[in-house]
Design a protein around this motif. Structure first.
Motif, short mmCIF file in Angstrom:
data_model
loop_
_atom_site.label_atom_id
_atom_site.label_comp_id
_atom_site.label_asym_id
_atom_site.label_seq_id
_atom_site.Cartn_x
_atom_site.Cartn_y
_atom_site.Cartn_z
N MET A 111 0.86 -1.19 0.00
CA MET A 111 0.00 0.00 0.00
C MET A 111 0.89 1.22 0.00
O MET A 111 1.78 1.36 0.85
N PRO A 112 0.67 2.12 -0.94
CA PRO A 112 1.53 3.32 -1.05
C PRO A 112 1.11 4.41 -0.06
O PRO A 112 0.06 4.35 0.56
N TYR A 113 1.97 5.41 0.02
CA TYR A 113 1.66 6.60 0.82
C TYR A 113 0.57 7.40 0.11
O TYR A 113 0.64 7.64 -1.10
N SER A 114 -0.45 7.82 0.87
CA SER A 114 -1.53 8.59 0.27
C SER A 114 -2.20 9.44 1.35
O SER A 114 -3.22 9.05 1.92
N ALA A 115 -1.57 10.58 1.65
CA ALA A 115 -2.08 11.45 2.71
C ALA A 115 -3.13 12.43 2.21
O ALA A 115 -3.93 12.95 3.00
N ASN A 116 -3.15 12.66 0.90
CA ASN A 116 -4.07 13.66 0.35
C ASN A 116 -5.25 13.03 -0.39
O ASN A 116 -6.15 13.75 -0.85
N ALA A 117 -5.23 11.72 -0.52
CA ALA A 117 -6.34 11.04 -1.21
C ALA A 117 -6.58 9.71 -0.53
O ALA A 117 -5.67 9.10 0.04
N THR A 118 -7.83 9.23 -0.59
CA THR A 118 -8.16 7.97 0.07
C THR A 118 -7.84 6.80 -0.85
O THR A 118 -7.95 6.90 -2.09
N ILE A 119 -7.46 5.69 -0.25
CA ILE A 119 -7.24 4.44 -0.98
C ILE A 119 -7.99 3.33 -0.26
O ILE A 119 -8.38 3.47 0.90
N LEU A 124 -10.38 -3.62 6.12
CA LEU A 124 -11.39 -2.75 6.72
C LEU A 124 -12.59 -2.53 5.80
O LEU A 124 -13.64 -2.04 6.25
N ASP A 125 -12.39 -2.88 4.52
CA ASP A 125 -13.43 -2.67 3.50
C ASP A 125 -13.91 -1.21 3.50
O ASP A 125 -15.11 -0.93 3.53
N GLN A 126 -12.91 -0.33 3.44
CA GLN A 126 -13.24 1.10 3.39
C GLN A 126 -12.10 1.88 2.78
O GLN A 126 -10.95 1.40 2.70
N GLU A 153 10.64 6.57 21.11
CA GLU A 153 9.48 6.02 21.81
C GLU A 153 9.14 4.63 21.29
O GLU A 153 9.25 4.35 20.09
N ILE A 154 8.74 3.75 22.23
CA ILE A 154 8.23 2.42 21.88
C ILE A 154 6.84 2.30 22.49
O ILE A 154 6.66 2.54 23.69
N ARG A 155 5.87 1.94 21.66
CA ARG A 155 4.51 1.82 22.16
C ARG A 155 3.75 0.76 21.37
O ARG A 155 4.29 0.18 20.41
N LYS A 156 2.49 0.53 21.75
CA LYS A 156 1.67 -0.45 21.06
C LYS A 156 0.31 0.15 20.77
O LYS A 156 -0.30 0.77 21.63
N THR A 157 -0.14 -0.01 19.53
CA THR A 157 -1.44 0.52 19.12
C THR A 157 -2.27 -0.61 18.48
O THR A 157 -1.70 -1.58 17.96
N PRO A 158 -3.60 -0.49 18.48
CA PRO A 158 -4.43 -1.52 17.87
C PRO A 158 -4.17 -1.68 16.37
O PRO A 158 -4.24 -2.79 15.84
N GLU A 159 -3.88 -0.57 15.68
CA GLU A 159 -3.72 -0.63 14.22
C GLU A 159 -2.35 -1.14 13.79
O GLU A 159 -2.25 -2.00 12.90
N TYR A 160 -1.29 -0.63 14.43
CA TYR A 160 0.06 -0.97 13.97
C TYR A 160 0.81 -1.91 14.93
O TYR A 160 1.99 -2.20 14.71
N TYR A 206 -4.93 -5.33 8.94
CA TYR A 206 -4.22 -5.66 7.70
C TYR A 206 -4.14 -7.17 7.45
O TYR A 206 -3.22 -7.64 6.78
N THR A 207 -5.08 -7.92 7.94
CA THR A 207 -5.02 -9.38 7.76
C THR A 207 -5.12 -9.79 6.29
O THR A 207 -4.42 -10.72 5.85
N LEU A 208 -5.97 -9.13 5.52
CA LEU A 208 -6.13 -9.49 4.11
C LEU A 208 -4.99 -8.94 3.24
O LEU A 208 -4.70 -9.48 2.16
N GLU A 209 -4.39 -7.85 3.70
CA GLU A 209 -3.24 -7.29 2.96
C GLU A 209 -2.03 -8.21 3.07
O GLU A 209 -1.17 -8.22 2.21
#
Length: 231
Positions: A111-119, A124-126, A153-160, A206-209
């Protein structure tokens, strides 16, 4: 006829009586002064002990104060040296934004970088923006530092999942996401190419990715396209 003094015992008795009385008085006086002397001597001993105790206490207090002062001075000196050392190290952590960085691992961009447009996010099917890149990788693949940097910093998040944020210098930072078995900790200085951990199984986002490393870069807290800085 005149009597002889030997024939009259009273004068001798009187004399002996006076001597006895005088001797008794003498003994009494001696005993009195002896008691007084002992009392004064005991008082003097107590004063000496008290003075010694006070002196010992003062010496101990001075000794403790001196040790505390020395310890404080040594601690301050150590802290100053550590700060100077850290400042020296941080001065060597610099990035001009032009020099190309090494890839954290080898793999295709899922998945590429895309801060100005949605991909499209398949798991997540979105549609949504993406402020980093997803680099395809096998689980347990080694993740390496893209350049000399400091672990901020080292931390844990649900997404990453588990993430490692690194200061690259001059306002640039890099975030490694979905990693495990970290070989670094906060505050560490890592060298270019140093292993910082391994690729973890993908999160539910990201399970399907598929298994991947999430890699994000920022300049002054604003996201930038990492693919433009990697070679």
């Amino acid at each position: 006829m005149k009597k002889n003094s030997r024939d009259n015992p009273f004068p001798l008795r009187k004399y002996y009586g006076i001597m006895i009385v005088g001797f008794v008085l003498f003994l009494g006086i001696m005993a009195y002064y002896s008691v007084k002397f002992k009392e004064k001597r005991e008082i003097a001993k107590q004063e000496v002990k008290l003075n010694e105790s006070v002196s010992a206490g003062n010496s101990a207090t001075q000794g403790k104060t001196k040790k505390t002062t020395q310890a404080t001075t040594q601690s301050s000196t150590a802290a100053e040296q550590e700060q100077e050392s850290r400042q020296t190290i941080q001065q060597t952590i610099s990035y001009d934004g032009k020099t190309k960085l090494m890839w954290p691992l080898t793999g295709n961009i899922l998945m590429p970088y895309s801060a100005n447009a949605t991909i499209y996010f398949e798991s997540l099917d979105q549609y949504r923006t993406n402020h980093g890149i997803l680099i395809e990788a096998k689980e347990n693949a080694l993740v390496k530092a893209v350049k000399r940097a400091e672990v901020e910093e080292i931390r844990k998040t649900p997404e990453y999942g588990k993430t490692v944020l690194m200061d690259l210098g001059n306002g640039y930072s890099a975030l490694y996401g979905q990693v495990k078995d970290l070989a670094v900790k906060e505050g560490d200085i890592v060298e270019k190419g140093q292993v910082i951990g391994k690729v973890a199984a993908p999160t539910d986002y990201y399970t399907l990715e598929g298994t991947n490393l999430y890699f994000q870069m920022e300049k002054d807290k604003k996201s930038i396209d990492p693919s433009k800085y990697l070679k």
